[in-house]
Write a protein that holds these residues in place. Structure first.
Motif, PDB file in Angstrom:
ATOM      1  N   VAL A  47      42.501  41.263  23.040  1.00 26.68           N
ATOM      2  CA  VAL A  47      41.801  40.336  23.928  1.00 26.68           C
ATOM      3  C   VAL A  47      42.319  40.584  25.340  1.00 26.68           C
ATOM      4  O   VAL A  47      43.459  41.016  25.533  1.00 26.68           O
ATOM      5  N   ARG A  48      41.460  40.334  26.310  1.00 20.20           N
ATOM      6  CA  ARG A  48      41.823  40.573  27.716  1.00 20.20           C
ATOM      7  C   ARG A  48      42.053  39.240  28.422  1.00 20.20           C
ATOM      8  O   ARG A  48      41.186  38.365  28.426  1.00 20.20           O
ATOM      9  N   ILE A  49      43.214  39.122  29.040  1.00 23.32           N
ATOM     10  CA  ILE A  49      43.621  37.920  29.775  1.00 23.32           C
ATOM     11  C   ILE A  49      43.750  38.286  31.248  1.00 23.32           C
ATOM     12  O   ILE A  49      44.361  39.307  31.580  1.00 23.32           O
ATOM     13  N   LEU A  50      43.183  37.480  32.122  1.00 24.77           N
ATOM     14  CA  LEU A  50      43.270  37.736  33.566  1.00 24.77           C
ATOM     15  C   LEU A  50      44.065  36.640  34.247  1.00 24.77           C
ATOM     16  O   LEU A  50      43.756  35.450  34.106  1.00 24.77           O
ATOM     17  N   ILE A 128      37.380  38.523  41.670  1.00 24.20           N
ATOM     18  CA  ILE A 128      37.874  37.968  40.412  1.00 24.20           C
ATOM     19  C   ILE A 128      36.695  37.610  39.503  1.00 24.20           C
ATOM     20  O   ILE A 128      36.738  37.844  38.290  1.00 24.20           O
ATOM     21  N   VAL A 129      35.633  37.095  40.092  1.00 27.39           N
ATOM     22  CA  VAL A 129      34.430  36.787  39.306  1.00 27.39           C
ATOM     23  C   VAL A 129      33.851  38.074  38.714  1.00 27.39           C
ATOM     24  O   VAL A 129      33.451  38.112  37.550  1.00 27.39           O
ATOM     25  N   SER A 130      33.851  39.147  39.504  1.00 29.29           N
ATOM     26  CA  SER A 130      33.379  40.445  38.997  1.00 29.29           C
ATOM     27  C   SER A 130      34.250  40.930  37.841  1.00 29.29           C
ATOM     28  O   SER A 130      33.750  41.488  36.857  1.00 29.29           O
ATOM     29  N   ALA A 131      35.566  40.704  37.954  1.00 32.48           N
ATOM     30  CA  ALA A 131      36.476  41.085  36.872  1.00 32.48           C
ATOM     31  C   ALA A 131      36.193  40.266  35.617  1.00 32.48           C
ATOM     32  O   ALA A 131      36.198  40.804  34.501  1.00 32.48           O
ATOM     33  N   LEU A 132      35.934  38.981  35.786  1.00 32.36           N
ATOM     34  CA  LEU A 132      35.599  38.130  34.643  1.00 32.36           C
ATOM     35  C   LEU A 132      34.402  38.682  33.885  1.00 32.36           C
ATOM     36  O   LEU A 132      34.366  38.695  32.647  1.00 32.36           O
ATOM     37  N   ASN A 163      35.151  45.231  28.239  1.00 34.48           N
ATOM     38  CA  ASN A 163      35.412  45.226  29.676  1.00 34.48           C
ATOM     39  C   ASN A 163      35.649  43.814  30.218  1.00 34.48           C
ATOM     40  O   ASN A 163      36.347  43.630  31.208  1.00 34.48           O
ATOM     41  N   LYS A 164      35.052  42.838  29.565  1.00 34.01           N
ATOM     42  CA  LYS A 164      35.071  41.467  30.084  1.00 34.01           C
ATOM     43  C   LYS A 164      36.415  40.782  29.852  1.00 34.01           C
ATOM     44  O   LYS A 164      37.212  41.197  29.016  1.00 34.01           O
TER      45      LYS A 164
END
Length: 291
Positions: A47-50, A128-132, A163-164
């Motif tokens: 899982v990806r955590i930002l 950051i929204v684009s990364a989300l 990617n998300k």
């Protein structure tokens, strides 16, 4: 007439019993649970955590602290900047984690350039929204003047679930939340709202709980949920940023220590477990929706 003597301000007593329970003997159990989490998804191994938050909040330090817990020794894998007014992170980088048994853990943490007060300072919230949404490529260099846009050559136009981002973590310092500039708060609230609109869970990691915030906790970290001052700081965070108290996790990063210790480890692992569970739940919903 002589002036009346002012009465000394009485300090509000701490709680008699912890208001949130923590079993300080469960470090190994927490490690094992995090290591053994099964995503049950054909496309994902992690899982990806930002992480996002103001400059100097301790984002990179949290990443290093997580790796230190699992390695059992102090590790520096993400760059840290000692100057609170300068962000060390410049590029979008995925950090993977390996435990002392050389097992790769089922989560990735991404860091972002720190937010700054004012309209044109620090990372643009739109990055950051684009990364989300999964549009940001690995190694992308953040540009405070111009956020990533669809016309850019390496913009991911059709991101996959891999990617998300699967969970957004707002990192805030306990010793500054009550006086954080309103422009910073608005940026963080905007990003959190965008995550919510996308169905992405978001939680808060509150750092620097033992940095002159509470003498009791500074002396003994196991008293963190006895401390009224720490609860007040968490309530400040709830009031200013909007997350419920159950989604706010105070931690003490490794900063000046040369060896790990059980108490810090348990707090970090407790926060991380909840973050990974939130991310896993998001992934499960996405998988169910597609079926």
């Amino acid at each position: 007439m002589g002036s009346k003597e002012s009465k000394p301000v009485e300090s509000i007593p701490d709680f008699d019993t912890p208001w949130r329970s923590v079993d300080w003997t469960k470090k190994e159990d927490l490690e094992e649970e995090l290591t053994d989490i099964q995503l049950n998804h054909p496309e994902l191994r992690h899982v990806r955590i930002l992480l996002h938050g103001p400059v100097g909040a301790g984002k990179s330090c949290f990443i290093n602290s997580v790796q230190s817990v699992f390695k059992g020794e102090i590790i520096t894998m993400a760059g840290e900047e000692s100057c609170a007014n300068k962000s060390f992170t410049k590029r979008y980088k995925s950090h993977t984690f390996i435990n002392s048994n050389s097992e790769t853990l089922p989560f990735i943490i991404n860091d972002a350039l720190g937010l700054e007060k004012g309209e044109s300072n620090g990372i643009d919230p739109e990055d950051i929204v684009s990364a989300l949404k999964g549009h940001i490529t690995e190694g992308y260099k953040f540009n405070p003047i111009s956020p990533r846009c669809e016309e850019d050559q390496d913009f991911i136009r059709e991101p996959t679930l891999k990617n998300k981002v699967h969970c957004l973590v707002s990192v805030v310092p306990a010793n500054a939340i009550s006086r954080m500039d309103d422009s910073l708060i608005q940026k963080m609230k905007y990003i959190r709202k965008k995550a919510t609109d996308l169905g992405i869970p978001n939680v808060v990691v509150m750092t620097k709980v033992d940095a002159d915030v509470c003498p009791l906790v500074n002396k003994d970290l196991t008293q963190i949920y006895i401390s009224r001052k720490i609860k007040e700081k968490m309530q400040d965070c709830e009031n200013r940023l909007g997350p419920p108290m159950k989604s706010i996790f105070p931690v003490s990063n490794y900063h000046e220590e040369t060896e790990t210790n059980n108490t810090k480890d348990v707090l970090i692992l407790t926060a991380l477990l909840q973050i990974v569970k939130c991310a896993k739940e998001y992934v499960s919903r996405q998988h169910t929706t597609r079926e």
